[in-house]
Scaffold this active site. Structure first.
Site, short mmCIF file in Angstrom:
data_model
loop_
_atom_site.label_atom_id
_atom_site.label_comp_id
_atom_site.label_asym_id
_atom_site.label_seq_id
_atom_site.Cartn_x
_atom_site.Cartn_y
_atom_site.Cartn_z
N TYR A 94 0.80 -1.23 0.00
CA TYR A 94 0.00 0.00 0.00
C TYR A 94 0.83 1.28 0.00
O TYR A 94 0.32 2.33 -0.38
CB TYR A 94 -0.94 0.00 1.20
CG TYR A 94 -2.06 -1.00 1.10
CD1 TYR A 94 -3.35 -0.61 0.72
CD2 TYR A 94 -1.86 -2.35 1.38
CE1 TYR A 94 -4.39 -1.52 0.62
CE2 TYR A 94 -2.89 -3.28 1.28
CZ TYR A 94 -4.15 -2.85 0.90
OH TYR A 94 -5.17 -3.77 0.80
N GLU A 165 -9.67 3.70 -2.82
CA GLU A 165 -10.84 4.12 -2.04
C GLU A 165 -10.91 5.63 -1.83
O GLU A 165 -11.40 6.10 -0.80
CB GLU A 165 -10.87 3.40 -0.68
CG GLU A 165 -11.01 1.89 -0.79
CD GLU A 165 -11.24 1.23 0.56
OE1 GLU A 165 -10.77 1.77 1.58
OE2 GLU A 165 -11.90 0.18 0.60
N GLU A 267 -9.32 -6.27 -2.83
CA GLU A 267 -9.42 -6.82 -1.47
C GLU A 267 -10.64 -7.73 -1.45
O GLU A 267 -11.69 -7.38 -2.02
CB GLU A 267 -9.60 -5.71 -0.41
CG GLU A 267 -8.41 -4.79 -0.24
CD GLU A 267 -8.70 -3.68 0.78
OE1 GLU A 267 -9.78 -3.72 1.43
OE2 GLU A 267 -7.86 -2.77 0.93
N TYR A 298 -7.54 -10.07 1.61
CA TYR A 298 -7.18 -9.11 2.65
C TYR A 298 -7.23 -9.82 4.01
O TYR A 298 -8.29 -10.31 4.41
CB TYR A 298 -8.19 -7.95 2.65
CG TYR A 298 -7.83 -6.80 3.56
CD1 TYR A 298 -6.94 -5.82 3.15
CD2 TYR A 298 -8.37 -6.72 4.84
CE1 TYR A 298 -6.62 -4.76 4.00
CE2 TYR A 298 -8.05 -5.67 5.69
CZ TYR A 298 -7.18 -4.70 5.26
OH TYR A 298 -6.85 -3.66 6.10
#
Length: 453
Positions: A94, A165, A267, A298
């Site tokens: 990430y 997101e 995810e 995830y």
């Protein structure tokens, strides 16, 4: 004179032969580079073979820690050994420190047969979903491009996420969409302008049903330079015991049939009733493979949210398997990737931009307009981004140098390409100097033969 010349030639030959050639130390043996993955039609391909993401999300310490697990060989090699035990072929990271070197961890992933899907943002350098205009600036793009520079050199870099997101269930967040799409455009243009291979760039959407399809359509509409290479979304709707129909996955296949780009789950893995990972069976089944290219479970480490399948102890070597580790490992073995092309389409197609309404409100940009790249960032296309600011830089949220206008259609096309960059990310092997000694020896004996004639 001839005898003197002959003596000189023999002396030269003796000098060339003096002393044995030292043995060069061997470089550590490494696995061959993995085949690069491309996006074509509505699927990913490793060479001529269909590629499915059968992976795991990897952020030791959680999002709040904001650490780079691929810059510390002790951390990454500890965890890569566990990835190998699981049998995954992809990890998602990430955030990374774009001021650091990653060749050792990327090589370790390569040796384990594992690809990387990478988010180019971090908390300091990202689009602010509620104040997107000032956060889309040249300082932000310099960080994004520096991350591309660092990871484009590795063949096992599978794809980049331009955002994660950013658009959520808050209606105001939808107004950030043009800036994320502009970033996607800019990344794809930078990759082309710098002479890198065509690494796929796309967006990872939140698990929000109210705007998921508008988001997907938006990132696949407009001119070719504006469109993503793939679309991914997070999904936690399959909560065991469930089924393809009960979970609603059958409808999600229908929704994306004919979408025209590769689609995968960035995810997945509901924990409501425990985790059997049975949904992997659907992802690898013909009922989904014609539309979906797998997904990323995830997540790897338990970070206080109950999702992880191992417990980590800081940066020590200690890794404790949770029961879900064996369950996921078993699921990967039970549900292998299918053979053949899985019914994939070979044609990449675009869609119409979604209609602006109460749910999909893009403010002054309308259904298809995008902000132009900030003037101060244009130079990076030809000059490169330079050294990245890392994870401890001053940040870019209000760094100035913002966009000052609307982009013209096609403005993100590649117009000039820099010289190709080394794609291996490895040092060249040491040069064997003995070839020059042999050449000198041959030349000396040739001279001797000439003088004797």
């Amino acid at each position: 004179m001839r005898s003197f010349a002959l003596a000189s030639a023999l002396a030269a030959a003796t000098m060339v032969q003096a002393g044995p050639t030292p043995t060069e130390p061997e470089l550590p043996k490494r696995a061959d580079s993995l085949p690069t993955v491309t996006a074509s039609g509505n699927a990913f391909w490793a060479g001529d073979s269909r590629f499915y993401l059968r992976g795991i999300d990897y952020q030791p310490g959680g999002s709040s820690a904001n650490i780079d697990p691929l810059a510390d060989t002790n951390i990454c090699k500890r965890d890569i050994a566990k990835f190998q035990q699981l049998g995954v072929n992809t990890v998602r990271v990430y955030s990374v420190d774009n001021s650091k070197d990653h060749k050792d961890c990327m090589q370790a992933l390569n040796d384990a047969g594992i690809y990387l899907v990478l988010d180019v943002n971090n908390p300091q350098y990202s689009i602010n979903r509620y104040k997107p205009a000032p956060s889309y600036n040249d300082a932000y793009l310099q960080s994004v491009f520096a991350t591309i520079d660092e990871f484009a050199k590795y063949d096992n870099t599978l794809a980049f996420f331009s955002g994660n997101e950013v658009i959520n269930d808050n209606p105001e967040s939808v107004k950030s969409a043009p800036y994320v799409k502009a970033t996607t455009r800019d990344m794809r243009q930078y990759i082309g302008s710098r002479g890198y291979r065509k690494i796929p760039v796309g967006y990872s959407a939140a698990d929000v049903s109210s705007n998921r399809m508008q988001t997907a359509q938006y990132f696949n509409c407009g001119t070719d330079d504006e469109r993503s290479d793939f679309f991914a979304f997070n999904d936690y709707s399959w909560c065991a015991p469930s089924s393809f129909q009960q979970s609603g996955w059958d409808q999600k296949v229908k929704n994306f049939t004919g979408y025209g780009l590769p689609v995968f789950l960035s995810e997945w893995g509901c924990i409501t009733n425990g985790r059997t990972f049975e949904e992997l069976g659907a992802l690898m089944n013909a009922e989904m493979t014609s539309v979906y290219s797998g997904g990323l479970m995830y997540e790897y480490s338990r970070e206080g949210n109950g999702y992880g399948i191992v417990e980590l102890s800081g940066d020590s070597d200690s890794v404790t398997d949770e029961p879900e580790f064996a369950s996921f490992q078993s699921a990967l073995k039970k549900y292998p990737a299918p053979s053949g092309d899985g019914g994939a389409s070979k044609t990449t197609t675009s869609v119409a931009c979604p209609t602006v309404d109460d749910v999909w409100d893009l403010d002054e940009w309308g259904p298809s307009n995008l902000p132009a790249i900030p003037d101060a960032a244009v130079k990076y296309m030809s000059q490169g981004a330079g050294t990245g600011p890392g994870l401890k830089g001053a940040g870019s949220q209000n760094a100035g140098g913002t966009s000052t206008g609307t982009a013209s259609p096609g403005s993100g096309s590649v117009t000039a390409t820099a010289s190709s960059h080394n794609g291996s990310g490895r040092p060249a092997p040491p040069m064997d100097m003995s070839v020059f000694a042999i050449a000198g020896l041959v030349g000396a004996f040739t001279l001797v033969g000439t003088l004797l004639l």
